[in-house]
Design a protein around this motif. Structure first.
Motif, PDB file in Angstrom:
ATOM      1  N   GLN A 911       0.865  -1.176   0.000  1.00  0.00           N
ATOM      2  CA  GLN A 911       0.000   0.000   0.000  1.00  0.00           C
ATOM      3  C   GLN A 911       0.901   1.224   0.000  1.00  0.00           C
ATOM      4  O   GLN A 911       1.945   1.210   0.630  1.00  0.00           O
ATOM      5  N   ALA A 912       0.482   2.221  -0.689  1.00  0.00           N
ATOM      6  CA  ALA A 912       1.267   3.447  -0.653  1.00  0.00           C
ATOM      7  C   ALA A 912       1.137   4.061   0.738  1.00  0.00           C
ATOM      8  O   ALA A 912       0.078   3.981   1.360  1.00  0.00           O
ATOM      9  N   LEU A 913       2.206   4.599   1.220  1.00  0.00           N
ATOM     10  CA  LEU A 913       2.158   5.236   2.524  1.00  0.00           C
ATOM     11  C   LEU A 913       2.082   6.730   2.313  1.00  0.00           C
ATOM     12  O   LEU A 913       2.755   7.268   1.427  1.00  0.00           O
ATOM     13  N   GLU A 914       1.295   7.371   3.109  1.00  0.00           N
ATOM     14  CA  GLU A 914       1.146   8.801   2.903  1.00  0.00           C
ATOM     15  C   GLU A 914       1.576   9.570   4.129  1.00  0.00           C
ATOM     16  O   GLU A 914       1.546   9.056   5.238  1.00  0.00           O
ATOM     17  N   ASN A 915       1.975  10.775   3.843  1.00  0.00           N
ATOM     18  CA  ASN A 915       2.195  11.721   4.918  1.00  0.00           C
ATOM     19  C   ASN A 915       3.180  11.209   5.970  1.00  0.00           C
ATOM     20  O   ASN A 915       2.867  11.155   7.153  1.00  0.00           O
ATOM     21  N   ILE A 916       4.351  10.808   5.530  1.00  0.00           N
ATOM     22  CA  ILE A 916       5.354  10.317   6.473  1.00  0.00           C
ATOM     23  C   ILE A 916       6.090  11.512   7.077  1.00  0.00           C
ATOM     24  O   ILE A 916       6.588  12.361   6.342  1.00  0.00           O
ATOM     25  N   HIS A 917       6.130  11.569   8.363  1.00  0.00           N
ATOM     26  CA  HIS A 917       6.806  12.691   8.989  1.00  0.00           C
ATOM     27  C   HIS A 917       7.234  12.310  10.402  1.00  0.00           C
ATOM     28  O   HIS A 917       6.896  11.246  10.903  1.00  0.00           O
ATOM     29  N   ILE A 918       7.974  13.182  11.009  1.00  0.00           N
ATOM     30  CA  ILE A 918       8.370  12.961  12.389  1.00  0.00           C
ATOM     31  C   ILE A 918       7.462  13.804  13.263  1.00  0.00           C
ATOM     32  O   ILE A 918       7.240  14.982  12.979  1.00  0.00           O
ATOM     33  N   SER A 919       6.944  13.199  14.283  1.00  0.00           N
ATOM     34  CA  SER A 919       5.967  13.927  15.081  1.00  0.00           C
ATOM     35  C   SER A 919       6.647  15.061  15.841  1.00  0.00           C
ATOM     36  O   SER A 919       7.847  15.034  16.128  1.00  0.00           O
ATOM     37  N   GLU A 920       5.862  16.044  16.166  1.00  0.00           N
ATOM     38  CA  GLU A 920       6.392  17.274  16.719  1.00  0.00           C
ATOM     39  C   GLU A 920       7.090  17.072  18.060  1.00  0.00           C
ATOM     40  O   GLU A 920       8.094  17.694  18.355  1.00  0.00           O
ATOM     41  N   ARG A 921       6.546  16.187  18.855  1.00  0.00           N
ATOM     42  CA  ARG A 921       7.117  16.101  20.199  1.00  0.00           C
ATOM     43  C   ARG A 921       8.223  15.050  20.239  1.00  0.00           C
ATOM     44  O   ARG A 921       8.123  13.969  19.685  1.00  0.00           O
ATOM     45  N   SER A 922       9.265  15.416  20.896  1.00  0.00           N
ATOM     46  CA  SER A 922      10.382  14.507  21.043  1.00  0.00           C
ATOM     47  C   SER A 922      10.428  14.135  22.508  1.00  0.00           C
ATOM     48  O   SER A 922      10.364  14.984  23.386  1.00  0.00           O
ATOM     49  N   SER A 923      10.509  12.858  22.786  1.00  0.00           N
ATOM     50  CA  SER A 923      10.338  12.439  24.173  1.00  0.00           C
ATOM     51  C   SER A 923      11.569  12.716  25.021  1.00  0.00           C
ATOM     52  O   SER A 923      11.475  12.848  26.210  1.00  0.00           O
ATOM     53  N   ILE A 928      15.641  18.175  17.335  1.00  0.00           N
ATOM     54  CA  ILE A 928      15.734  17.406  16.094  1.00  0.00           C
ATOM     55  C   ILE A 928      15.217  18.253  14.945  1.00  0.00           C
ATOM     56  O   ILE A 928      14.163  18.877  15.045  1.00  0.00           O
ATOM     57  N   HIS A 929      15.980  18.281  13.880  1.00  0.00           N
ATOM     58  CA  HIS A 929      15.454  18.946  12.684  1.00  0.00           C
ATOM     59  C   HIS A 929      14.759  17.898  11.846  1.00  0.00           C
ATOM     60  O   HIS A 929      15.360  16.966  11.342  1.00  0.00           O
ATOM     61  N   ARG A 930      13.464  18.047  11.722  1.00  0.00           N
ATOM     62  CA  ARG A 930      12.681  17.038  11.011  1.00  0.00           C
ATOM     63  C   ARG A 930      12.841  17.207   9.516  1.00  0.00           C
ATOM     64  O   ARG A 930      13.039  18.303   9.025  1.00  0.00           O
ATOM     65  N   PHE A 931      12.705  16.116   8.851  1.00  0.00           N
ATOM     66  CA  PHE A 931      12.704  16.210   7.388  1.00  0.00           C
ATOM     67  C   PHE A 931      11.319  16.651   6.937  1.00  0.00           C
ATOM     68  O   PHE A 931      10.344  16.534   7.681  1.00  0.00           O
ATOM     69  N   ASN A 932      11.257  17.171   5.744  1.00  0.00           N
ATOM     70  CA  ASN A 932       9.968  17.619   5.224  1.00  0.00           C
ATOM     71  C   ASN A 932       9.049  16.424   5.048  1.00  0.00           C
ATOM     72  O   ASN A 932       9.492  15.342   4.679  1.00  0.00           O
ATOM     73  N   THR A 933       7.811  16.626   5.304  1.00  0.00           N
ATOM     74  CA  THR A 933       6.851  15.546   5.207  1.00  0.00           C
ATOM     75  C   THR A 933       6.849  14.934   3.811  1.00  0.00           C
ATOM     76  O   THR A 933       6.852  15.650   2.810  1.00  0.00           O
ATOM     77  N   ILE A 934       6.910  13.630   3.797  1.00  0.00           N
ATOM     78  CA  ILE A 934       6.842  12.946   2.507  1.00  0.00           C
ATOM     79  C   ILE A 934       5.370  12.658   2.236  1.00  0.00           C
ATOM     80  O   ILE A 934       4.731  11.919   2.979  1.00  0.00           O
ATOM     81  N   GLU A 935       4.870  13.237   1.185  1.00  0.00           N
ATOM     82  CA  GLU A 935       3.431  13.162   0.976  1.00  0.00           C
ATOM     83  C   GLU A 935       2.974  11.764   0.608  1.00  0.00           C
ATOM     84  O   GLU A 935       1.923  11.310   0.998  1.00  0.00           O
ATOM     85  N   ALA A 958      18.347   9.411  20.828  1.00  0.00           N
ATOM     86  CA  ALA A 958      17.272  10.353  20.524  1.00  0.00           C
ATOM     87  C   ALA A 958      16.033   9.558  20.170  1.00  0.00           C
ATOM     88  O   ALA A 958      16.063   8.738  19.261  1.00  0.00           O
ATOM     89  N   ASN A 959      14.994   9.795  20.927  1.00  0.00           N
ATOM     90  CA  ASN A 959      13.754   9.067  20.644  1.00  0.00           C
ATOM     91  C   ASN A 959      12.759   9.997  19.986  1.00  0.00           C
ATOM     92  O   ASN A 959      12.617  11.138  20.375  1.00  0.00           O
ATOM     93  N   PHE A 960      12.123   9.486  18.988  1.00  0.00           N
ATOM     94  CA  PHE A 960      11.068  10.303  18.381  1.00  0.00           C
ATOM     95  C   PHE A 960      10.056   9.397  17.703  1.00  0.00           C
ATOM     96  O   PHE A 960      10.232   8.186  17.645  1.00  0.00           O
ATOM     97  N   GLN A 961       9.018  10.026  17.232  1.00  0.00           N
ATOM     98  CA  GLN A 961       7.933   9.271  16.607  1.00  0.00           C
ATOM     99  C   GLN A 961       7.995   9.445  15.097  1.00  0.00           C
ATOM    100  O   GLN A 961       7.982  10.573  14.602  1.00  0.00           O
ATOM    101  N   LEU A 962       8.062   8.333  14.428  1.00  0.00           N
ATOM    102  CA  LEU A 962       7.988   8.374  12.970  1.00  0.00           C
ATOM    103  C   LEU A 962       6.531   8.082  12.624  1.00  0.00           C
ATOM    104  O   LEU A 962       5.998   7.047  13.015  1.00  0.00           O
ATOM    105  N   LYS A 965       0.381   8.331   7.821  1.00  0.00           N
ATOM    106  CA  LYS A 965      -0.965   8.862   7.927  1.00  0.00           C
ATOM    107  C   LYS A 965      -1.757   8.096   8.986  1.00  0.00           C
ATOM    108  O   LYS A 965      -2.535   8.666   9.736  1.00  0.00           O
ATOM    109  N   GLU A 966      -1.476   6.789   9.052  1.00  0.00           N
ATOM    110  CA  GLU A 966      -2.286   5.981   9.948  1.00  0.00           C
ATOM    111  C   GLU A 966      -1.585   5.687  11.268  1.00  0.00           C
ATOM    112  O   GLU A 966      -2.229   5.567  12.297  1.00  0.00           O
ATOM    113  N   ASP A 967      -0.289   5.499  11.201  1.00  0.00           N
ATOM    114  CA  ASP A 967       0.381   4.946  12.362  1.00  0.00           C
ATOM    115  C   ASP A 967       1.454   5.868  12.920  1.00  0.00           C
ATOM    116  O   ASP A 967       1.885   6.810  12.271  1.00  0.00           O
TER     117      ASP A 967
END
Lengths: 1093, 418
Positions: A911-923, A928-935, A958-962, A965-967
């Motif tokens: 399945q195509a994955l959409e809207n891949i990004h790093i979530s704003e909050r870093s635990s 962290i400089h996030r990469f631009n959202t991959i649409e 460094a812990n963060f959330q990848l 769109k869904e997960d």
């Protein structure tokens, strides 16, 4: 000789039409070769006789020759009387050729043309629809004002003809009559109104064309036909589609509210609104934005046309989406536009222009396709320039290194104009992305010693602009330019350097006067533009450094005073008055310094396509960047939507022709029709348009097929009868088949609409359903999925493996060479090579940059870049998404305290994955400089992004959330201590000096025993730099190896020295960061003790 | 929309003109000639040229400029696409689209143009319909026509135009019913100095030659339709069916046509079937340069690489090239500096190479860029993306047609930077 006179007369007649070429041709034979001329002439002389003969073949021959004359642009109008007699001929070809002639010359021979009119009038009553159509076509093409009333009558009649083909011709005739006599406008609009109601796909395109030409402002005529046009669109012929789409774009901009609000609630809601009742909608008015169902209808019905083979249709849909669709939906046109780039050169040109405009506003749309815009040496120059423009527009922090590397190739191009354009592009990248300004500047300075003048000139000009936008300390660059000044001959470049000298003369106080001295010597032989700048420089220096330059300035001003060019004389006089104080000089000279040395606003380097978006995309005006005649501006969205109910078609208006074909048995015709277009309507109903709407649509299809049937009938009667029997046979079969198909489609579309709400990825789920259906239906290839995978195993290998490693050039190469054994030798795996190949910015530009004086803590490029990737997210845990990271060991462009990381995201699911990004909050609180959202990430695709993380000089992960769109997946990056460093270039004395400062607590050391074969300086160097990102300090001692680095975050020095004593080695680490020191020591120990290479 | 059309040959002469509305003087083309003079290469003429009262939109095909005169706003692609359609039609009719062919068939050309546009708006552009209206000239027919005085213009009026399948003519009859499909893929690639791929894409088309009696309804399915990333169809293909089932379902036009063109997902790694080893060097100060080129097969799935043609635009400073090919022949044009080497088939055991020296202009400085190399090749019986046709079925007719599918891979814009 009679013929001769006739011919010459006719030439005079046509003076305005004839071009010079003909005139020349004419004059030559009369003077030089009379024999040949008369022979040729005789040849044409017999035409008249032939046309008047009784033999059909002679006439035909004559007409063919006449047409040849017309084609060549020769005049044949004197034959008009002879030709016009044949208008009623029975021979079809002869008749057609006569038509060609008639249309061409009727305007000039109006009286004679009238002779033919009655023939056409008769033909208009013919039972055969094609003869009626062709008669109307020619009649309306005769541009003779006297017959306007006859034409008007014919058009009115034809507009109600039973045959859609004749009605189509009538629509064409409307435009012709309008251009002949604009006074008929009102009457013609009536006809257009009537024809707009037509349900035939044949008519739709032509009548909209007439509408656009005659009364584009009568938008009210469209209301009632809007939904019908949307629904018919797919089945209209391709040229009509273009016209209709453009018209509907304008229409929609006046009727719907903007979908571009920031707080717009997307798709799902508006889809739902479709089903909601009116009251519901009223209530929701407070809600941010709901798309008008009609607006949605247009978008939905135009989308399939992106797959058209006609490039104009694709472009039309693309512009419609651009101007009408909600922002997040526009990107569906990207792929199709990129596809058009494979087409002819001219198509590329137009499409690239439009992409250039789009890419300014929406980088993200085309960024994944960046490589499609890479320039080939075989491209035409204007294509190259456009591609360059687009690449520049697409440049951002993440891809700038790739783009700059590509630009490096272009700069060396043999096409110097293109090389110059590339330099400008580099300049633009440098201003837009501040992280790379310095590197670009250094690279450009290196280009100053290029052999080619245009390249040098362009570099100077761009450097000048860059320095202006960056008024920081760049005196060394100015100095460098001054050094090169003698070798640069291009006037523009010399002038630019002089201007820079003057502007920043305070930064180069010693050099500027010297340059002025040189200029004083060569002043007389310089170009005007250089002279002007010399005067300028002299004036500025006089003001800032009058002691040294007073005499020089006066000398130059004197030279300028007697210059041949009045501009220079003027300027000289002005400058003299301004700067040299004397009794007469007024108040101005007091302000001389403020006038001349005023800080200048930096030039803005921006795209030439910046303001193109004021034009509708895909139009001629957009291409020309100027309003073309007849350009209709797109209106702004209305603030409040006009009444929607105007588009409701309450009662199906009785169509004029319904009376006649009522008795037709519509069955077979209907099935024919539905075959192609009905699934559209089927879905229409399912999507839940209001009940009255659906009834009208079924009504539509009914009456439409009736008229279709009509044509079908007459067709059959005219064609051979043997066909019809077999055809009706097949018809039956088709019908049953159609039913089956319809059911399938229905279920498929149901499934799809259900999925749509959830995932929005329509095409993807579509293919899903196809898989299951496919297998059940055909029974062959029970598992299509696995089939496709195992089908060509070599292929898949090639496909899968490198996907992960694609962006890492080094690894990629290795993979490829593994696959084919007879591949030519991969580049030798030497260490410096690696750093060149590493896709990082700094090393890219190393080739271009000049060595700058290294300050003590100047970070240098890494000696070694490990190519090992670490897993961040496994594809099992990531539900198809897998991620790997790798330390690039480059200074991070996002921040000085950050460690630069490269992330490779792959989609191994289906399945195509959409809207891949790093979530704003870093635990953990790391920055962290996030990469631009991959649409969007397609299955089996991978993408590489760069990011930065500030580890605060600790190895804490460094812990963060990848997120997709869904997960959300929590991941962590654990840096090795060696990655927290950056290499530093240092001389040996500096090293010892710094080391002596860092003793005592700051020193930690350990002794290890080493195998002798391990003790070579090379192997020690290699091992140390592979563990830690350190720079090698060159030394002339064999027994001591020194390495220097600094921590990324705090910038504290880390000094490592390995001292060899017989078989032992003493590792010493000096740094303030004791934690780092101890960890590093441990790692170095293990690395050096292991005897494995 | 389209006012007039002028055909201009390579030497800048107008050899045909056609007007659909009132006559526009040929002098309007002067603006075009101006642009032509300014352009260094024939390809560099801008496709759209504004003049005070008109706009000229031109396309260049077969060294002929087709210059359309426009008077008011119209989507430029509309005109460009139409002009290309005109060229395609000429090619279809006369086999080639050259000045000579057009001049020989002026009358047919005129008749065609007359049918294709009405008042500047496209009327009939489908080849099937045009062929019913105007029969393509053949030698036999020309002879017969001159003897009997019969015509090229069809006696029957076109019926296809009126039906719901306007692309297919009615009453088609064949004794041998056959349907052939060619899957042709082209690789576009840029390979850098070190041999790594900078960008590579596969573009494919499915060309069909369908000679079937009556109104056949065909379905074509692929083993691996998911490979197709982006597709565009002939109007005959039912889009909904493709959307839902990934099956091509269509009533074909009669004769040759392009059923589908597609793009293979760019994320897939493209197999590059050939590699080039090159060593092109110029030494500073010397008037000699070295030239060495070796080609070899790579990732060809065991198929032979054929019809290999290497061409390269050498730098301006090169006066002549003295090369020695291990196979095939090479030519070097000292005027255009175009080197082309017709290699033929690559034998993996004995790799073809081209070695020798180039003589440079004395005194000229060393060129700063090495020339890039363009390669053409063909590989039969292979679709490099791995696309495979699963099955072809026919409905609607009773006979059993003969079906055939052929695969081929070609180089598209295949460029090696050196």
């Amino acid at each position: 000789m009679l013929g001769m006179s006739a011919n010459s007369v006719s030439y005079n007649d046509q003076g305005s039409v004839e071009s010079g070429v003909d005139a020349v041709q004419e004059s030559i034979p009369t003077t030089t070769n009379l024999g040949l001329f008369s022979a040729e002439f005789k040849k044409n002389d017999d035409l008249k006789e032939m046309l008047e003969s009784n033999k059909e073949s002679l006439k035909l021959d004559a007409m063919r020759r006449v047409v040849e004359l017309i084609a060549k642009g020769k005049n044949a109008s004197h034959l008009f009387p002879a030709v016009v007699k044949n208008v009623a001929s029975k021979n079809i070809e002869l008749k057609k050729l006569v038509y060609v002639y008639l249309v061409r010359y009727a305007e000039e021979q109006q009286d004679l043309a009238l002779l033919s009119i009655s023939t056409f009038q008769r033909a208009l009553k013919e039972p055969n629809q094609l003869i009626r159509a062709s008669a109307l076509r020619v009649l309306s093409s005769i541009r003779v004002p006297i017959i306007v009333p006859i034409m008007m009558l014919a058009i009115k009649e034809a507009a109600t003809d039973l045959s859609p083909y004749v009605r189509k011709t009538a629509a064409h005739a409307i435009q012709k009559l309008y251009s002949l006599d604009p006074d008929q406008k009102e009457l013609l609009i009536e006809v257009i109104e009537k024809l707009l109601k037509d349900k035939s796909t044949l008519v739709a395109g032509s009548v909209v064309m007439a509408f656009e030409e005659v009364c584009p402002d009568r938008i009210d005529l469209i209301h009632k036909n809007y939904r019908k046009l949307c629904n018919l669109l797919v089945d209209v012929e391709e040229w009509g589609q273009v016209v209709i789409i453009h018209m509907l774009t304008r229409y929609a901009r006046t009727q719907f509210v903007s979908p571009w609000r920031d707080d717009a609630v997307f798709d799902e809601n508006s889809e739902k609104a479709f089903y909601d009742s009116e009251e519901e909608k009223r209530k929701d008015q407070s809600k941010p934005y709901i798309m008008d169902p009609d607006h949605r209808l247009l978008l939905r019905n135009t989308k399939p046309l992106l797959q058209s083979r006609n490039t104009a249709v694709v472009m039309a849909v693309a512009q419609l989406y651009w101007h009408l669709a909600p922002k997040h939906e526009v990107s569906i046109v990207t792929k199709s536009l990129v596809r058009l780039l494979r087409s002819h050169r001219e198509v590329q040109y137009i499409v690239l222009q439009n992409i250039a405009t789009m890419s300014i506003q929406r980088k993200g749309m085309f960024e994944p396709f960046m490589k499609s815009f890479y320039v080939r040496s075989t491209d035409a120059t204007h294509i190259k320039t456009l591609k360059l423009e687009i690449l520049t527009n697409l440049a951002n922090e993440a891809n700038i290194s790739t783009i700059l590397r590509e630009f490096q190739t272009y700069v060396k191009s043999q096409d110097k104009a293109f090389a110059a354009a590339t330099i400008q592009a580099i300049g633009r990248c440098a201003t837009n992305i501040s992280e790379v300004t310095d590197s670009c500047l250094n690279g450009l300075v290196l280009l100053l010693s290029n052999r080619d003048e245009t390249v040098v000139a362009e570099s100077v000009v761009v450097i000048k602009k860059l320095l202006q936008t960056q008024p920081s300390q760049h005196s060394d660059i100015i100095k460098h330019m001054a050094k090169l000044f003698d070798n640069i001959t291009v006037p523009m470049a010399r002038a630019s350097i002089l201007w820079l000298m003057g502007e920043y003369c305070e930064h180069v106080p010693k050099i500027a006067p010297d340059v002025l001295r040189k200029m004083a010597k060569s002043f007389t032989s310089e170009e005007d533009i250089v002279k002007l700048q010399t005067v300028n420089l002299a004036a500025k220096l006089y003001l800032t450094n009058s002691k040294q330059t007073k005499l020089l300035t006066q000398y130059i001003l004197n030279l300028g005073k007697y210059d041949q060019n009045y501009d220079i004389r003027d300027r000289t006089r002005f400058i003299r008055q301004l700067i040299v104080p004397n009794e007469k000089s007024g108040a101005l000279s007091k302000y001389a310094r403020r006038i001349l040395m005023a800080s200048k606003p930096a030039p803005v380097l921006q795209s030439a396509f910046k303001d193109r978006d004021r034009f509708q995309l895909g139009t001629l005006s957009h291409t020309l960047n100027a309003t073309a005649t007849g350009y209709l501006e797109l209106s702004d969205w209305p603030a409040v939507a006009p009444d929607q109910s105007v588009r409701n078609v309450e009662v199906v208006e009785p169509v004029k022709e319904t009376g006649a074909p009522a008795l037709s048995k519509s069955k077979p015709g209907k099935s024919e029709k539905k075959f192609y277009s009905d699934s559209e309507q089927e879905e229409e109903q399912e999507e839940g348009s209001s009940s009255e709407d659906s009834s009208s649509s079924s009504e539509e299809s009914g009456s439409e097929s009736e008229s279709e049937e009509d044509s079908e009938e007459s067709t059959k009667s005219s064609s051979q009868s043997e066909n019809s029997s077999s055809e009706s046979d097949s018809d039956k079969k088709k019908k049953t088949q159609r039913n089956k198909k319809l059911q399938q489609q229905k279920s498929a579309s149901k499934y799809r609409s259900a999925v749509k709400v959830e995932t929005k990825s329509g095409s993807e789920s579509g293919s899903e359903s196809s898989l299951s259906e496919n297998s059940s239906e055909s029974g062959s290839g029970s598992e299509p999925e696995s089939d496709s995978d195992s089908g060509t195993d070599q292929k898949t290998k090639a496909k899968h493996k490198p996907v992960k490693s694609k962006p890492v050039t080094k690894v990629d190469q290795k993979e490829v060479s593994l696959l084919d054994l007879d591949d030519f030798s991969p580049a030798p795996l030497t260490t410096p090579k690696r750093s060149i190949l590493s896709p990082s910015l700094l090393s890219d530009l190393q080739g271009l940059s000049i060595a700058t004086s290294a300050s003590a803590l100047q970070a240098s490029s890494p000696v070694f870049v490990p190519e090992t990737s670490h897993e961040l997210l496994h594809r099992m845990t990531g539900k198809g998404l897998s991620a790997q990271y790798r330390f690039t060991r480059q200074p991070c462009i996002y921040g000085n305290n950050m460690v630069s990381l490269q992330l490779t995201l792959s989609n191994s699911g289906d399945q195509a994955l959409e809207n891949i990004h790093i979530s704003e909050r870093s635990s953990t609180g790391q920055d962290i400089h996030r990469f631009n959202t991959i649409e969007r990430l397609e299955p089996q695709a991978s993408v590489t992004v760069s990011m930065g993380a500030d580890f605060n000089d600790s190895t804490q992960a460094a812990n963060f959330q990848l997120c997709t769109k869904e997960d959300e997946f929590s991941v962590s990056i654990q840096p090795a201590v060696g990655e927290l460093l950056l290499p530093v270039t240092m001389s040996e004395p500096d090293f010892t000096k710094e080391q002596s400062k860092l003793v005592g607590m700051n020193e930690s050391s350990a002794t290890i025993s080493m195998a002798p074969d391990n003790a070579s300086s090379q192997s020690i160097n290699r091992k140390v730099v592979s563990v830690a990102n350190l720079g090698v300090v060159t030394s002339d001692q064999d027994t001591i190896h020194r390495f220097a680095g600094k921590t990324v975050s705090s910038g504290s020095l880390v000094l490592v020295s390995v001292t060899l004593r017989d078989s032992d080695a003493l590792i010493t680490i000096n740094t303030e960061k004791t934690v780092i020191a101890s960890m590093l020591l441990r790692q170095l120990k293990t690395a050096l003790m292991n005897s494995a290479t | 929309m389209i006012h007039s059309l002028f055909l201009v040959n390579a030497s800048g002469d107008i050899f045909l003109e056609k007007h659909w509305k009132s006559v526009v003087s040929r002098s309007v083309c002067d603006y075009f000639f101006e642009a032509l003079e300014r352009a260094t290469e024939p390809e560099n003429v801008p496709p759209v040229i504004p003049t005070p009262h008109h706009y000229l939109i031109n396309v260049l095909r077969h060294r002929i400029y087709f210059v359309a005169v426009i008077q008011s706003e119209v989507p430029p692609l509309f005109v460009i696409e139409f002009l290309h359609r005109v060229v395609d039609t000429f090619q279809d009719y006369f086999g080639v689209c050259t000045e000579a062919a057009i001049k020989d068939n002026v009358v047919v050309v005129y008749e065609l143009l007359e049918e294709m546009l009405d008042n500047g708006f496209p009327l009939a552009t489908e080849s099937n319909i045009l062929k019913e209206l105007i029969k393509p000239p053949t030698i036999l027919r020309t002879v017969v026509n001159t003897i009997t005085g019969s015509t090229n213009v069809g006696e029957q009026l076109p019926t296809g135009q009126l039906s719901v399948v306007p692309w297919r003519r009615t009453g088609v009859k064949y004794t041998n019913n056959e349907a052939y499909f060619d899957v042709i893929e082209e690789i576009d690639a840029i390979i850098d100095k070190s041999g790594s791929t900078i960008t590579a894409e596969i573009q494919g088309v499915v060309d069909a030659c369908v000679k079937l009696t009556g109104m056949p309804d065909l379905t074509l399915s692929f083993m691996n339709p998911r490979l197709l990333d982006d597709v565009s169809f002939h109007p005959c293909v039912r889009f909904k069916r493709w959307e839902a089932e990934r099956i091509l379902s269509f009533i074909p036009p009669d004769g040759n046509f392009r059923l589908l063109s597609y793009h293979v997902s760019s994320q897939n790694l493209v197999a590059i079937p050939v590699y080039v080893k090159h060593n092109i060097s110029f030494r500073e100060g010397s008037s000699q340069g070295r030239f060495e080129l070796t080609l070899g097969p790579k990732q060809t799935m065991g198929k032979a690489v054929e019809s290999v043609l290497v061409s390269s635009q050498l730098p301006r400073g090169v006066l002549n090239a003295n090369l020695n090919p291990s196979q095939g022949t090479y030519t070097f044009d000292p005027v255009t500096k175009l080197l082309s080497w017709d290699v033929g088939k690559i034998n993996p055991q004995k790799l073809p190479s081209l070695k020798g020296s180039m003589s440079l202009q004395t005194g000229a400085s060393k060129p700063d860029e090495n020339p890039s190399i363009n390669i053409q090749f063909k590989i039969q019986q292979l679709a490099i993306s791995g696309l495979k046709v699963n099955r072809l079925d026919m409905y609607g007719e009773k006979y059993k047609p003969f079906k055939g599918i052929k695969y081929m891979t070609k180089a598209g814009k295949f460029q090696v930077r050196t």
